[in-house]
Design a protein around this motif. Structure first.
Motif, PDB file in Angstrom:
ATOM      1  N   GLY A  35      56.796  77.328 -50.077  1.00 32.14           N
ATOM      2  CA  GLY A  35      57.303  76.542 -48.733  1.00 32.14           C
ATOM      3  C   GLY A  35      58.567  76.185 -48.476  1.00 32.14           C
ATOM      4  O   GLY A  35      59.603  76.789 -48.921  1.00 32.14           O
ATOM      5  N   GLY A  69      54.684  78.219 -46.489  1.00 27.74           N
ATOM      6  CA  GLY A  69      53.773  77.596 -47.241  1.00 27.74           C
ATOM      7  C   GLY A  69      52.551  77.241 -46.834  1.00 27.74           C
ATOM      8  O   GLY A  69      51.638  77.423 -47.769  1.00 27.74           O
ATOM      9  N   GLY A  81      51.214  74.395 -50.963  1.00 25.46           N
ATOM     10  CA  GLY A  81      52.171  74.645 -50.024  1.00 25.46           C
ATOM     11  C   GLY A  81      52.996  73.552 -49.794  1.00 25.46           C
ATOM     12  O   GLY A  81      52.566  72.429 -50.192  1.00 25.46           O
TER      13      GLY A  81
END
Lengths: 274, 290
Positions: A35, A69, A81
């Motif tokens: 992410g 993410g 994430g």
């Protein structure tokens, strides 16, 4: 003829045997994180500390942006994430967020640029191409190199909300991706203007004195002002997981929101939420 | 193990390796088409060429999905890179093959190989930190078609040098002796005998170099400026198809993501077109030569 056919069939089978392990699932004691590139350096530090402690986890941190993410977690491509924006309601329904730190987005110029402050209206005019020279906003006679960020980056979303101009009205000279690219661009161009997370900005300012963050609405762009909530553009940095956490992701997330990593959060010029 | 068994084992292994690479290409084509089908059905193929700009994150009706500017930018940056790299690469190859001897020749060969192996991110960073500030003196913002073309040219020169040198090496060695015997000068030999005869290998190198320049991503993201617009001068910032995919793929979803896959498919088609056009051009050239 027959021989040729059977051997090509054999190749096909061999190919699938070869490709199959590539798509097979990874082992369970590994935690994969993907992410936001703003949160990634912090997550990597947290991961390192956790790995060095008694934990048996192996943690893999990759960047790619907040939306990636979140999507990765929804699709099951990664366990955790990283997002540098709050979740949208439709995302909230699918995943759970854990706030690790707070960050603000600052407008950043080259240190040689004497400009003191830009108002929200001036910034909007600069980003929509109505103002193209620093002298029009009280600076020196120098063309403004307007640097925008790639679509989908959390900084872009935050600044879009703050400036309130339509996405088709942006008239940038450069569209940059990663934070480091922005820093290099501003360092090399005394007329450049970009927006960066305050965490990244303060971190970079320690390393190089060639960039400077502008105050917004009279408030200096510092971690202190993010903590006390007075800075106008603030965002949460969150870890995102499935609603039901696996034991390994739970171990990582609990460690990441604990006070054991407060020094790491502050070391990156972010602000710990508590 | 008997010889015939060894042979059949080797054959199987080699066949496996080559069929794998062929299969992968088919998989990529299939995958790109499958992923872009959403965009083709929802947005429609024609809008990718008729829409005025690229603003895919708006909703479908308001969004703009024009890829034309990025296609032009991709071709412009890569072609300019080839125009810069082709003469330099060719001159270098002629120098290495016809004028250098012994250790110096090996040295030049090694240097070329090292440049060929430089990671594109290193070259991109060099472009960003060294080249862009120089171009900034010409006109802001410095990130431009030209910046991308120069860095890409540095990347593809080794491809051209290596393929041109090997094209010359493949010529019949008796040619040199015969020409010397006939009293043909070195310059005339290179220009009128060796180069036309090696033209197939040389132009294959050019085509490979052009395809590599079109497909390169990291460098163009770092030094081309990534602004979606039709380039009017070499100093305008542009966004290429590869740059677009790299910048937005991480954040895109739905029809936006599908549109990015479509631009990847178009890129693959453009590279194939370059290969086919190169082949056809060569064929007509060769027929003329005969």
């Amino acid at each position: 003829m027959n021989k040729v056919k059977s051997s090509s069939f054999l190749y096909l089978i061999l190919n699938f045997l070869f490709l199959f392990p590539l798509v097979a699932q990874a082992e369970s004691t590994k935690v994969s994180i993907s992410g936001s590139s703003t949160l990634a350096p912090l997550a990597a530090e947290i991961a390192k500390r956790l790995e060095n402690s008694a934990s048996s986890l192996r943690i893999d941190v990759q960047t790619g942006g907040s939306s990636k993410g979140i999507t990765d977690v929804i699709k099951g491509l990664s366990d955790v994430g990283m997002s540098s924006r709050a979740l949208f309601p439709e995302e909230e329904a699918l995943v759970k967020s854990h706030t690790v730190a707070l960050d603000g987005v600052a407008f950043v110029v080259n240190s040689k640029n004497p400009i003191k402050e830009l108002s929200r209206a001036q910034l909007a005019d600069i980003y929509s191409g109505k103002i193209s020279n620093w002298k029009e906003v009280g600076g020196q006679d120098l063309e403004i190199t307007v640097i925008d960020r790639a679509k989908g980056r959390s900084e872009k979303e935050l600044v879009k909300d703050y400036l309130g101009i339509k996405s088709t009205d942006y008239k940038p000279d450069i569209v940059a991706g990663e934070n480091q690219q922005c820093v290099k661009l501003v360092e090399g161009n005394s007329g450049a203007l970009v927006y960066l997370s305050i965490g990244t900005t303060e971190f970079e300012q320690k390393r190089s004195s060639k960039i400077r963050a502008l105050p917004l609405s009279g408030t200096a762009a510092t971690a202190e002002n993010v903590k006390n909530g007075t800075f106008p553009i603030i965002r949460p940095l969150v870890l995102v997981t499935k609603k039901k956490l696996s034991p390994s992701s739970k171990e990582f997330v609990q460690f990441a929101v604990s006070s054991q990593v407060k020094d790491l959060v502050e070391g990156m010029a972010f602000v710990a939420p508590q | 193990m008997s010889a015939s068994l060894k042979d059949s084992f080797a054959k199987t292994l080699l066949g496996f390796a080559s069929s794998l690479s062929v299969l992968v290409i088919f998989f990529i084509f299939y995958f790109l088409l499958k992923e872009s089908s959403l965009a083709l059905s929802q947005i429609g193929g024609s809008r990718f060429f008729s829409d005025s700009t690229w603003a895919p994150e708006l909703n479908l009706a308001e969004g703009q999905f024009g890829l034309l500017e990025m296609i032009v930018a991709t071709v412009a940056v890569a072609t300019l890179a080839l125009f810069i790299a082709a003469p330099i690469g060719w001159f270098t190859a002629v120098y290495i093959h016809f004028f250098c001897k012994g250790a110096f020749r090996i040295f030049l060969h090694r240097v070329t190989e090292i440049v060929a192996g430089l990671p594109s991110v290193v070259l991109g960073l060099w472009g960003l930190v060294v080249l862009v500030p120089v171009l900034l003196n010409l006109r802001a913002p410095g990130l431009s078609v030209l910046a991308g073309a120069i860095v890409l040219a540095i990347m593809i020169i080794p491809t051209i040098v290596v393929s041109t040198v090997s094209a010359y090496q493949n010529l019949n060695s008796e040619l040199t002796l015969t020409s010397k015997g006939l009293g043909i000068g070195k310059a005339r030999f290179i220009l009128e005998i060796a180069t036309p005869l090696a033209s197939r290998g040389i132009s294959t190198g050019f085509v490979l170099a052009l395809a590599r320049a079109m497909g390169e991503t990291m460098v163009v993201v770092m030094v081309c400026g990534n602004v979606v617009q039709m380039p009017e001068s070499m100093l305008d910032p542009v966004r290429t198809l590869t740059g677009n995919i790299a910048l937005e793929m991480g954040y895109a979803y739905g029809s936006h993501q599908s549109a990015l896959f479509l631009s990847g498919f178009l890129l693959l088609l453009s590279v194939l077109t370059v290969f086919i056009a190169g082949r056809l051009f060569l064929k007509t050239q060769e027929e003329q030569f005969r």
